[in-house]
Design a protein around this motif. Structure first.
Motif, PDB file in Angstrom:
ATOM      1  N   PHE A  39       0.829  -1.194   0.000  1.00 31.37           N
ATOM      2  CA  PHE A  39       0.000   0.000   0.000  1.00 31.37           C
ATOM      3  C   PHE A  39       0.870   1.252   0.000  1.00 31.37           C
ATOM      4  O   PHE A  39       1.961   1.258   0.569  1.00 31.37           O
ATOM      5  N   ALA A  40       0.338   2.299  -0.616  1.00 26.62           N
ATOM      6  CA  ALA A  40       0.967   3.618  -0.573  1.00 26.62           C
ATOM      7  C   ALA A  40      -0.018   4.581   0.059  1.00 26.62           C
ATOM      8  O   ALA A  40      -1.228   4.506  -0.196  1.00 26.62           O
ATOM      9  N   ALA A  41       0.500   5.478   0.870  1.00 25.80           N
ATOM     10  CA  ALA A  41      -0.303   6.569   1.438  1.00 25.80           C
ATOM     11  C   ALA A  41       0.054   7.822   0.651  1.00 25.80           C
ATOM     12  O   ALA A  41       1.235   8.139   0.487  1.00 25.80           O
ATOM     13  N   ARG A  42      -0.993   8.503   0.189  1.00 27.49           N
ATOM     14  CA  ARG A  42      -0.770   9.696  -0.626  1.00 27.49           C
ATOM     15  C   ARG A  42      -1.613  10.852  -0.122  1.00 27.49           C
ATOM     16  O   ARG A  42      -2.684  10.656   0.445  1.00 27.49           O
ATOM     17  N   LYS A  43      -1.101  12.029  -0.373  1.00 23.51           N
ATOM     18  CA  LYS A  43      -1.886  13.245  -0.214  1.00 23.51           C
ATOM     19  C   LYS A  43      -1.773  13.944  -1.555  1.00 23.51           C
ATOM     20  O   LYS A  43      -0.673  14.333  -1.961  1.00 23.51           O
ATOM     21  N   GLY A  44      -2.882  14.022  -2.270  1.00 21.51           N
ATOM     22  CA  GLY A  44      -2.828  14.494  -3.646  1.00 21.51           C
ATOM     23  C   GLY A  44      -2.016  13.503  -4.460  1.00 21.51           C
ATOM     24  O   GLY A  44      -2.221  12.301  -4.384  1.00 21.51           O
ATOM     25  N   GLN A  45      -1.051  14.001  -5.192  1.00 25.11           N
ATOM     26  CA  GLN A  45      -0.199  13.130  -6.009  1.00 25.11           C
ATOM     27  C   GLN A  45       1.083  12.711  -5.290  1.00 25.11           C
ATOM     28  O   GLN A  45       1.856  11.923  -5.818  1.00 25.11           O
ATOM     29  N   GLU A  46       1.322  13.240  -4.095  1.00 27.96           N
ATOM     30  CA  GLU A  46       2.579  12.961  -3.383  1.00 27.96           C
ATOM     31  C   GLU A  46       2.472  11.680  -2.564  1.00 27.96           C
ATOM     32  O   GLU A  46       1.571  11.535  -1.730  1.00 27.96           O
ATOM     33  N   THR A  47       3.388  10.760  -2.784  1.00 31.89           N
ATOM     34  CA  THR A  47       3.458   9.531  -2.000  1.00 31.89           C
ATOM     35  C   THR A  47       4.198   9.843  -0.708  1.00 31.89           C
ATOM     36  O   THR A  47       5.336  10.296  -0.722  1.00 31.89           O
ATOM     37  N   LEU A  48       3.524   9.601   0.420  1.00 35.96           N
ATOM     38  CA  LEU A  48       4.060   9.958   1.735  1.00 35.96           C
ATOM     39  C   LEU A  48       4.559   8.756   2.534  1.00 35.96           C
ATOM     40  O   LEU A  48       5.351   8.915   3.457  1.00 35.96           O
ATOM     41  N   GLY A  49       4.056   7.575   2.198  1.00 37.12           N
ATOM     42  CA  GLY A  49       4.460   6.408   2.971  1.00 37.12           C
ATOM     43  C   GLY A  49       4.082   5.108   2.286  1.00 37.12           C
ATOM     44  O   GLY A  49       3.270   5.099   1.355  1.00 37.12           O
ATOM     45  N   THR A  50       4.692   4.041   2.764  1.00 34.71           N
ATOM     46  CA  THR A  50       4.402   2.700   2.263  1.00 34.71           C
ATOM     47  C   THR A  50       4.236   1.732   3.433  1.00 34.71           C
ATOM     48  O   THR A  50       4.758   1.965   4.529  1.00 34.71           O
ATOM     49  N   GLY A  51       3.542   0.662   3.167  1.00 37.85           N
ATOM     50  CA  GLY A  51       3.392  -0.412   4.138  1.00 37.85           C
ATOM     51  C   GLY A  51       2.863  -1.632   3.419  1.00 37.85           C
ATOM     52  O   GLY A  51       2.153  -1.498   2.415  1.00 37.85           O
ATOM     53  N   ALA A  52       3.205  -2.808   3.930  1.00 36.08           N
ATOM     54  CA  ALA A  52       2.774  -4.036   3.267  1.00 36.08           C
ATOM     55  C   ALA A  52       2.324  -5.075   4.279  1.00 36.08           C
ATOM     56  O   ALA A  52       2.761  -5.074   5.435  1.00 36.08           O
ATOM     57  N   LEU A  53       1.464  -5.937   3.804  1.00 36.61           N
ATOM     58  CA  LEU A  53       1.039  -7.113   4.549  1.00 36.61           C
ATOM     59  C   LEU A  53       1.540  -8.329   3.790  1.00 36.61           C
ATOM     60  O   LEU A  53       1.225  -8.492   2.603  1.00 36.61           O
ATOM     61  N   ALA A  54       2.332  -9.159   4.469  1.00 39.09           N
ATOM     62  CA  ALA A  54       2.756 -10.446   3.920  1.00 39.09           C
ATOM     63  C   ALA A  54       1.876 -11.506   4.567  1.00 39.09           C
ATOM     64  O   ALA A  54       1.865 -11.639   5.793  1.00 39.09           O
ATOM     65  N   ILE A  55       1.111 -12.210   3.755  1.00 42.52           N
ATOM     66  CA  ILE A  55       0.239 -13.250   4.293  1.00 42.52           C
ATOM     67  C   ILE A  55       1.062 -14.508   4.495  1.00 42.52           C
ATOM     68  O   ILE A  55       1.645 -15.047   3.556  1.00 42.52           O
ATOM     69  N   LYS A  56       1.135 -14.933   5.736  1.00 41.89           N
ATOM     70  CA  LYS A  56       1.898 -16.119   6.126  1.00 41.89           C
ATOM     71  C   LYS A  56       0.925 -17.197   6.599  1.00 41.89           C
ATOM     72  O   LYS A  56      -0.277 -16.977   6.681  1.00 41.89           O
ATOM     73  N   ASP A  57       1.452 -18.344   6.949  1.00 43.80           N
ATOM     74  CA  ASP A  57       0.634 -19.438   7.447  1.00 43.80           C
ATOM     75  C   ASP A  57       0.236 -19.148   8.895  1.00 43.80           C
ATOM     76  O   ASP A  57       1.058 -19.276   9.799  1.00 43.80           O
ATOM     77  N   GLY A  58      -0.992 -18.708   9.106  1.00 39.22           N
ATOM     78  CA  GLY A  58      -1.498 -18.476  10.455  1.00 39.22           C
ATOM     79  C   GLY A  58      -1.338 -17.068  10.988  1.00 39.22           C
ATOM     80  O   GLY A  58      -1.757 -16.784  12.117  1.00 39.22           O
ATOM     81  N   TYR A  59      -0.772 -16.144  10.223  1.00 40.21           N
ATOM     82  CA  TYR A  59      -0.643 -14.756  10.671  1.00 40.21           C
ATOM     83  C   TYR A  59      -0.278 -13.882   9.476  1.00 40.21           C
ATOM     84  O   TYR A  59       0.041 -14.367   8.394  1.00 40.21           O
ATOM     85  N   GLY A  60      -0.329 -12.586   9.707  1.00 37.36           N
ATOM     86  CA  GLY A  60       0.145 -11.635   8.712  1.00 37.36           C
ATOM     87  C   GLY A  60       1.352 -10.916   9.260  1.00 37.36           C
ATOM     88  O   GLY A  60       1.451 -10.686  10.468  1.00 37.36           O
ATOM     89  N   GLU A  61       2.281 -10.588   8.378  1.00 40.92           N
ATOM     90  CA  GLU A  61       3.472  -9.869   8.810  1.00 40.92           C
ATOM     91  C   GLU A  61       3.473  -8.467   8.208  1.00 40.92           C
ATOM     92  O   GLU A  61       3.268  -8.298   7.010  1.00 40.92           O
TER      93      GLU A  61
END
Length: 153
Positions: free
Chosen positions: A50-72
């Protein structure tokens, strides 16, 4: 208004932030303690970036890795000028929502011992320190946190 949306690791803005994050981690920690996902790895089927944006500016990133029995939680990074403005919180909410949509019972993460602001952020969002998980080693530079998602499905 901060908008969080799915992105590609090679999208304009997103790739720049990921490369900044990788450079920062390599400047702060030993290579063996840097567990970030490279651009190719972030394109895997089990990764939701995922990217967080305000207007066209990318301000941050974050990801979810789906694992066996949890997310990282992976690839959390906020542009320095945007820190303290709710960007990381918005990304974490999206990651948690996506984990719940996939029926995952918990979120886990590995972070660096020097990233005190990140530790505070994660604690504010219900994460607690825990021991190593998966293939991570118990080394001084790495801290581990987890959050149960079972309580509010």
């Amino acid at each position: 208004m901060i908008v969080v949306e799915p992105t590609s690791p090679r999208a304009a803005g997103t790739q720049d932030l990921l490369e900044m994050s990788h450079a920062l981690m390599l400047s702060l920690f030993s290579h063996e303690s840097c567990h970030f996902l490279d651009l190719d790895a972030l394109e895997a089927d089990n990764i939701h970036l995922f990217a967080a944006r305000k207007g066209q500016e990318t301000l941050g990133t974050g990801a979810l890795a789906i694992k066996d029995g949890y997310g990282e939680v992976k690839s959390m990074f906020t542009l320095e000028a945007a820190r303290g403005k709710g960007v990381a919180a918005a990304l974490l909410r999206q990651i948690e929502d996506t984990a719940r949509e996939h029926g995952l019972p918990a979120l886990k993460l590995e972070t660096g011992d020097k990233l005190h602001a990140a530790h505070r952020l994660y604690e504010r969002h219900g994460f607690a320190f825990c021991g190593p998980f998966a293939d991570y080693k118990d080394v001084p530079e790495s801290l581990f946190m987890e959050k149960s998602l079972d309580d509010a499905q």
